[in-house]
Design a protein around this motif. Structure first.
Motif, PDB file in Angstrom:
ATOM      1  N   ASP A 192       0.818  -1.216   0.000  1.00 42.37           N
ATOM      2  CA  ASP A 192       0.000   0.000   0.000  1.00 42.37           C
ATOM      3  C   ASP A 192       0.851   1.264   0.000  1.00 42.37           C
ATOM      4  OD1 ASP A 192       0.919  -0.620   2.546  1.00 42.37           O
ATOM      5  OD2 ASP A 192      -0.807   0.266   3.563  1.00 42.37           O
ATOM      6  N   HIS A 193       2.168   1.136   0.137  1.00 43.70           N
ATOM      7  CA  HIS A 193       3.062   2.299   0.103  1.00 43.70           C
ATOM      8  C   HIS A 193       3.627   2.557  -1.291  1.00 43.70           C
ATOM      9  CE1 HIS A 193       2.835   1.905   4.429  1.00 43.70           C
ATOM     10  NE2 HIS A 193       3.596   2.975   4.594  1.00 43.70           N
ATOM     11  N   HIS A 194       3.087   1.887  -2.291  1.00 41.74           N
ATOM     12  CA  HIS A 194       3.627   2.016  -3.645  1.00 41.74           C
ATOM     13  C   HIS A 194       3.670   3.476  -4.096  1.00 41.74           C
ATOM     14  CE1 HIS A 194       3.537   1.998  -8.085  1.00 41.74           C
ATOM     15  NE2 HIS A 194       4.306   0.939  -7.969  1.00 41.74           N
ATOM     16  N   GLY A 195       2.627   4.235  -3.795  1.00 44.95           N
ATOM     17  CA  GLY A 195       2.570   5.621  -4.227  1.00 44.95           C
ATOM     18  C   GLY A 195       3.570   6.531  -3.544  1.00 44.95           C
ATOM     19  N   TYR A 196       4.209   6.032  -2.512  1.00 42.40           N
ATOM     20  CA  TYR A 196       5.160   6.844  -1.743  1.00 42.40           C
ATOM     21  C   TYR A 196       6.550   6.831  -2.366  1.00 42.40           C
ATOM     22  CZ  TYR A 196       6.461   9.070   2.705  1.00 42.40           C
ATOM     23  OH  TYR A 196       6.852   9.969   3.673  1.00 42.40           O
ATOM     24  N   ILE A 197       6.778   5.877  -3.280  1.00 40.90           N
ATOM     25  CA  ILE A 197       8.128   5.675  -3.810  1.00 40.90           C
ATOM     26  C   ILE A 197       8.632   6.904  -4.570  1.00 40.90           C
ATOM     27  CG2 ILE A 197       9.529   4.307  -5.403  1.00 40.90           C
ATOM     28  CD1 ILE A 197       7.710   1.929  -4.774  1.00 40.90           C
ATOM     29  N   SER A 198       7.807   7.428  -5.464  1.00 45.85           N
ATOM     30  CA  SER A 198       8.274   8.509  -6.343  1.00 45.85           C
ATOM     31  C   SER A 198       8.649   9.753  -5.559  1.00 45.85           C
ATOM     32  CB  SER A 198       7.203   8.847  -7.386  1.00 45.85           C
ATOM     33  OG  SER A 198       5.993   9.239  -6.761  1.00 45.85           O
ATOM     34  N   ARG A 199       7.901  10.066  -4.490  1.00 49.87           N
ATOM     35  CA  ARG A 199       8.213  11.302  -3.749  1.00 49.87           C
ATOM     36  C   ARG A 199       9.507  11.156  -2.942  1.00 49.87           C
ATOM     37  NH1 ARG A 199       2.860  10.901   0.005  1.00 49.87           N
ATOM     38  NH2 ARG A 199       2.175   9.991  -1.953  1.00 49.87           N
ATOM     39  N   VAL A 200       9.755   9.961  -2.395  1.00 51.53           N
ATOM     40  CA  VAL A 200      10.992   9.769  -1.628  1.00 51.53           C
ATOM     41  C   VAL A 200      12.197   9.774  -2.560  1.00 51.53           C
ATOM     42  CG1 VAL A 200      12.280   8.190  -0.149  1.00 51.53           C
ATOM     43  CG2 VAL A 200       9.834   8.525   0.226  1.00 51.53           C
ATOM     44  N   LYS A 201      12.093   9.061  -3.691  1.00 55.67           N
ATOM     45  CA  LYS A 201      13.190   9.080  -4.659  1.00 55.67           C
ATOM     46  C   LYS A 201      13.390  10.483  -5.233  1.00 55.67           C
ATOM     47  CE  LYS A 201      13.382   4.276  -6.275  1.00 55.67           C
ATOM     48  NZ  LYS A 201      14.822   4.066  -6.455  1.00 55.67           N
ATOM     49  N   GLY A 202      12.278  11.199  -5.412  1.00 53.89           N
ATOM     50  CA  GLY A 202      12.368  12.570  -5.901  1.00 53.89           C
ATOM     51  C   GLY A 202      13.116  13.464  -4.928  1.00 53.89           C
ATOM     52  N   ALA A 203      12.871  13.282  -3.644  1.00 54.12           N
ATOM     53  CA  ALA A 203      13.567  14.077  -2.628  1.00 54.12           C
ATOM     54  C   ALA A 203      15.068  13.790  -2.658  1.00 54.12           C
ATOM     55  CB  ALA A 203      12.988  13.782  -1.251  1.00 54.12           C
ATOM     56  N   LEU A 204      15.435  12.525  -2.836  1.00 54.04           N
ATOM     57  CA  LEU A 204      16.852  12.182  -2.926  1.00 54.04           C
ATOM     58  C   LEU A 204      17.490  12.837  -4.148  1.00 54.04           C
ATOM     59  CD1 LEU A 204      16.846   8.379  -2.001  1.00 54.04           C
ATOM     60  CD2 LEU A 204      17.618  10.291  -0.586  1.00 54.04           C
ATOM     61  N   GLN A 205      16.769  12.796  -5.264  1.00 54.89           N
ATOM     62  CA  GLN A 205      17.286  13.418  -6.479  1.00 54.89           C
ATOM     63  C   GLN A 205      17.432  14.925  -6.292  1.00 54.89           C
ATOM     64  OE1 GLN A 205      15.109  12.204  -9.939  1.00 54.89           O
ATOM     65  NE2 GLN A 205      16.275  13.494 -11.353  1.00 54.89           N
ATOM     66  N   LEU A 244      18.125  16.371  -3.609  1.00 52.45           N
ATOM     67  CA  LEU A 244      19.296  16.566  -2.745  1.00 52.45           C
ATOM     68  C   LEU A 244      20.583  16.148  -3.442  1.00 52.45           C
ATOM     69  CD1 LEU A 244      17.717  15.239   0.562  1.00 52.45           C
ATOM     70  CD2 LEU A 244      18.470  17.593   0.146  1.00 52.45           C
ATOM     71  N   GLN A 245      20.476  15.848  -4.738  1.00 52.10           N
ATOM     72  CA  GLN A 245      21.595  15.460  -5.584  1.00 52.10           C
ATOM     73  C   GLN A 245      22.240  14.148  -5.125  1.00 52.10           C
ATOM     74  OE1 GLN A 245      24.072  18.983  -5.764  1.00 52.10           O
ATOM     75  NE2 GLN A 245      22.734  19.960  -7.265  1.00 52.10           N
ATOM     76  N   LEU A 246      21.388  13.252  -4.633  1.00 55.69           N
ATOM     77  CA  LEU A 246      21.793  11.893  -4.326  1.00 55.69           C
ATOM     78  C   LEU A 246      21.242  10.976  -5.409  1.00 55.69           C
ATOM     79  CD1 LEU A 246      21.034  11.905  -0.497  1.00 55.69           C
ATOM     80  CD2 LEU A 246      23.309  11.873  -1.550  1.00 55.69           C
ATOM     81  N   ASP A 247      21.885   9.838  -5.604  1.00 52.42           N
ATOM     82  CA  ASP A 247      21.463   8.910  -6.650  1.00 52.42           C
ATOM     83  C   ASP A 247      20.239   8.132  -6.177  1.00 52.42           C
ATOM     84  OD1 ASP A 247      21.134   7.059  -8.627  1.00 52.42           O
ATOM     85  OD2 ASP A 247      23.158   6.203  -8.494  1.00 52.42           O
ATOM     86  N   PRO A 248      19.059   8.398  -6.768  1.00 48.03           N
ATOM     87  CA  PRO A 248      17.851   7.691  -6.308  1.00 48.03           C
ATOM     88  C   PRO A 248      17.881   6.200  -6.594  1.00 48.03           C
ATOM     89  CG  PRO A 248      17.382   8.963  -8.294  1.00 48.03           C
ATOM     90  CD  PRO A 248      18.768   9.340  -7.861  1.00 48.03           C
ATOM     91  N   ASP A 249      18.715   5.772  -7.555  1.00 44.97           N
ATOM     92  CA  ASP A 249      18.793   4.355  -7.877  1.00 44.97           C
ATOM     93  C   ASP A 249      19.467   3.546  -6.771  1.00 44.97           C
ATOM     94  OD1 ASP A 249      17.499   4.696 -10.292  1.00 44.97           O
ATOM     95  OD2 ASP A 249      19.362   4.982 -11.416  1.00 44.97           O
ATOM     96  N   LYS A 250      20.134   4.235  -5.855  1.00 47.57           N
ATOM     97  CA  LYS A 250      20.763   3.533  -4.728  1.00 47.57           C
ATOM     98  C   LYS A 250      19.747   3.198  -3.637  1.00 47.57           C
ATOM     99  CE  LYS A 250      25.481   5.231  -5.344  1.00 47.57           C
ATOM    100  NZ  LYS A 250      26.638   5.911  -4.714  1.00 47.57           N
ATOM    101  N   LEU A 251      18.543   3.742  -3.763  1.00 42.24           N
ATOM    102  CA  LEU A 251      17.448   3.381  -2.868  1.00 42.24           C
ATOM    103  C   LEU A 251      16.597   2.328  -3.572  1.00 42.24           C
ATOM    104  CD1 LEU A 251      15.532   3.684  -0.431  1.00 42.24           C
ATOM    105  CD2 LEU A 251      14.449   5.598  -1.639  1.00 42.24           C
ATOM    106  N   LYS A 252      16.551   1.147  -3.011  1.00 45.70           N
ATOM    107  CA  LYS A 252      15.760   0.054  -3.568  1.00 45.70           C
ATOM    108  C   LYS A 252      14.536  -0.159  -2.685  1.00 45.70           C
ATOM    109  CE  LYS A 252      19.228  -0.691  -6.404  1.00 45.70           C
ATOM    110  NZ  LYS A 252      19.159  -0.317  -7.842  1.00 45.70           N
ATOM    111  N   ILE A 253      13.383  -0.279  -3.318  1.00 47.00           N
ATOM    112  CA  ILE A 253      12.139  -0.506  -2.579  1.00 47.00           C
ATOM    113  C   ILE A 253      11.637  -1.906  -2.897  1.00 47.00           C
ATOM    114  CG2 ILE A 253       9.818   0.319  -2.084  1.00 47.00           C
ATOM    115  CD1 ILE A 253      11.946   2.382  -1.434  1.00 47.00           C
ATOM    116  N   ALA A 254      11.463  -2.717  -1.862  1.00 48.26           N
ATOM    117  CA  ALA A 254      10.863  -4.040  -2.017  1.00 48.26           C
ATOM    118  C   ALA A 254       9.478  -3.998  -1.391  1.00 48.26           C
ATOM    119  CB  ALA A 254      11.725  -5.102  -1.340  1.00 48.26           C
ATOM    120  N   LEU A 255       8.462  -4.211  -2.196  1.00 44.58           N
ATOM    121  CA  LEU A 255       7.079  -4.161  -1.709  1.00 44.58           C
ATOM    122  C   LEU A 255       6.624  -5.557  -1.289  1.00 44.58           C
ATOM    123  CD1 LEU A 255       5.466  -1.777  -4.357  1.00 44.58           C
ATOM    124  CD2 LEU A 255       6.251  -1.198  -2.055  1.00 44.58           C
TER     125      LEU A 255
END
Length: 586
Positions: free
Chosen positions: A374-387, A389-400
């Motif tokens: 049910d947290h699927h919709g939360y992924i884009s905003r968290v990865k967006g925040a990392l991006q 902050l100029q961090l690599d969002p691909d280093k954050l892996k989400i397992a649902l």
């Protein structure tokens, strides 16, 4: 006997042979991906490669013709019995029996560490899982995330990663305030001070238990007249239970004002009690954490304010209607998100941004979050925040992780008790046992729906996968217990005598174990280990039912005992990765 230090990783070895063949056949720098897979039928060899089909277009030739060219160009290998072209152009590899037999020595020598490898090369990786709000008992939904997260962390460790297991404690939010208020109101009732209990407060018996702890330790110390508690609420709240979020927030504000510094005691007590209950529950489930990270510490250490300042400097925030917003639509989110409310309070999302920034500040090269589906919709905003902050969002892996549905007598079992609470993880564990619960939870890929058959999990039958695997281990222990020889001699057993079909099949399956661990780590899929163990157990049971081990011929007996001892090691190692015991008797 082959020197065990010279044993090749067969998949890597075959890939290298294919690469050398490609270098001979190809004249261009066309990018190719060489994939070596296990065959499903022994008649097709031990491994296969579809490289010829990939090269059909750039070489403008028939795949079978290309496969023949590759085989002819491939260097000779002491590990290969033969190589054949099959079907539309597959290349099938047949490994020499002597190579398979030689692996047995290696397994017996490494024992409890066989299968482990250094694919991760010590890279720092964090697995954050469970992280349930400490506002009530863990339920069966949390159980799947706990089993999956713990098993994945074990698999990653076995694959050579430096793993940190972390639980994120949501101890700073509104839900903890609701739990503290709920407990205090129950405490007041014990002192004959009655306030209509909010419908949207926490109703469980565990809340009353915590209220009794306060009453037993402090009697009426925290008693106050109810009139002040109802300040600012509509007249109806004086007679009937509060049922709106706004009124509940007003009650919380009033409670904080009335209790003053004593509110911290109530809040800390309920937090400590729930976290203690979580720790015990998870420990009995075989799940332990290296770090329990407090959300409140993000505020106490100024990390939330720091993260917001960084976003402000990068012009990723703006103000509207008195609130501060993050431009998450710039990074693929459906709408912008509030990080600071009009009243100055930071949102949960703001603390989440700070938390993920802190993860990477701690030096983790990869961060894995295990969330409910049910947290699927939360992924884009968290990865967006990392991006942002100029961090690599691909280093954050989400397992649902999908929810598990319980079944009893072939029918969907009620997921809640009469008190309205979900079936707890503790209740599930008490009904089916820790081992069955852990194994059943990881039998499927985490993002797939899981039907949890309670009757099957409790049964002692071949249909019960965990029983089937554990029984294989127990059977081996029984055979070895009947033998009065010295286990040390098995390392020198003459494995050339292992020549019948199921012995060679078992040897190949044992060789596959390190590859299974590596694949499970790479794909974040501990269910691959569960699948592997079921297949190995099945092959062993077939072998057990058709073969005598304690035979008069000493050399043959020792060879077969060496083989089942190796199977014993692998079953035990694999079950340990999944948090399941390997009993010696059943």
């Amino acid at each position: 006997m082959m020197n065990t230090s010279e044993l090749p990783n067969l998949k890597i070895h075959l890939s290298q042979l294919m690469q050398q063949a490609v270098d001979q056949v190809m004249t261009s720098d066309t990018a190719i991906s060489i994939e070596i897979t296990r065959t499903k039928q022994a008649s097709h060899g031990d491994y296969a490669c579809n490289l010829a089909m990939q090269l059909a277009k750039p070489l403008h030739k028939n795949p079978r013709e290309i496969a023949t060219m590759l085989i002819e160009a491939m260097p000779a290998s002491p590990s290969l019995e033969k190589v054949e072209v099959a079907g539309a152009g597959f290349i099938n590899f047949f490994i020499k029996n002597t190579v398979k037999q030689a692996y047995l020595y290696h397994i017996l020598q490494t024992g409890s560490t066989y299968g482990f490898n250094d694919a991760g090369k010590g890279k720092k990786i964090q697995v954050e899982f469970v992280s349930a709000n400490p506002t009530g008992p863990l339920h069966v939904g949390h159980g799947r995330g706990a089993a999956f997260g713990a098993s994945l962390a074990n698999v990653l460790s076995a694959a050579g990663y430096s793993v940190t297991r972390e639980y994120y404690v949501n101890d700073a939010g509104r839900q903890m305030d609701i739990l503290a208020l709920s407990t205090w109101l129950r405490y007041l009732a014990l002192n004959d001070v009655h306030v209509p209990f909010p419908e949207n407060a926490y109703q469980g018996e565990y809340v009353k238990d915590m209220a009794r702890l306060i009453y037993q330790a402090h009697a009426d110390r925290y008693v106050h007249e109810p009139a002040r508690l109802l300040d600012g609420l509509p007249e109806t709240a004086h007679e009937t239970a509060v049922n709106t979020d706004e009124d509940l927030d007003q009650l919380i504000a009033n409670a904080k004002k009335i209790l003053g510094q004593d509110y911290a005691y109530i809040h800390n007590l309920v937090l400590t009690e729930q976290l203690g209950d979580f720790r015990n529950d998870l420990m009995e489930f075989g799940v332990e954490f290296d770090t329990w990270f407090s959300e409140q510490s993000l505020f106490d250490n100024g990390l939330v304010a720091h993260a917001m300042q960084l976003l402000e400097e990068k012009k990723q925030l703006y103000r509207q209607d008195g609130a501060v917003w993050f431009r998450s639509t710039d990074f693929g989110d459906e709408k912008d998100r509030v990080v600071q409310r009009e009243n100055g309070q930071f949102t949960y999302f703001a603390s989440d941004i700070a938390y993920h920034l802190n993860k990477f500040d701690r030096g983790f090269e990869t961060v894995i979050n295990i969330w409910g589906a049910d947290h699927h919709g939360y992924i884009s905003r968290v990865k967006g925040a990392l991006q942002a902050l100029q961090l690599d969002p691909d280093k954050l892996k989400i397992a649902l992780v999908q929810f598990a549905v319980l079944y009893r007598d072939g029918k969907k079992a009620p997921m809640s008790t009469r008190s309205g609470e979900f079936v707890t993880l503790r209740e599930l564990r008490q009904e089916v046992g820790k081992d069955a619960a852990r194994f059943f939870y990881v039998m499927r890929k985490s993002d797939q729906h899981l039907d949890f058959d309670l009757d099957l999990a409790k049964s002692q039958s071949n249909e019960n996968p965990v029983y089937y695997v554990q029984y294989a281990h127990a059977r081996i222990c029984s055979v070895l217990a009947q033998w009065d020889g010295d286990p040390a001699v098995l390392v020198d057993a003459n494995t050339d005598l292992l020549t019948i079909e199921n012995e060679l099949a078992l040897l190949q399956q044992l060789i596959d174990f390190p590859d299974t661990i590596e694949a499970a780590a790479k794909e974040f899929s501990p269910h691959l280990v569960a699948f592997y163990l079921r297949e190995l157990a099945s092959e062993f049971h077939s072998y057990y039912n058709s073969t005598h081990f304690l035979v008069p011929e000493i050399a043959l007996m020792e060879a077969r005992l060496a083989l089942i001892t190796a199977i014993h090691h692998v079953l035990k190692n694999g079950l340990k990765l999944l948090g399941v015991d390997a009993p010696e008797k059943m």
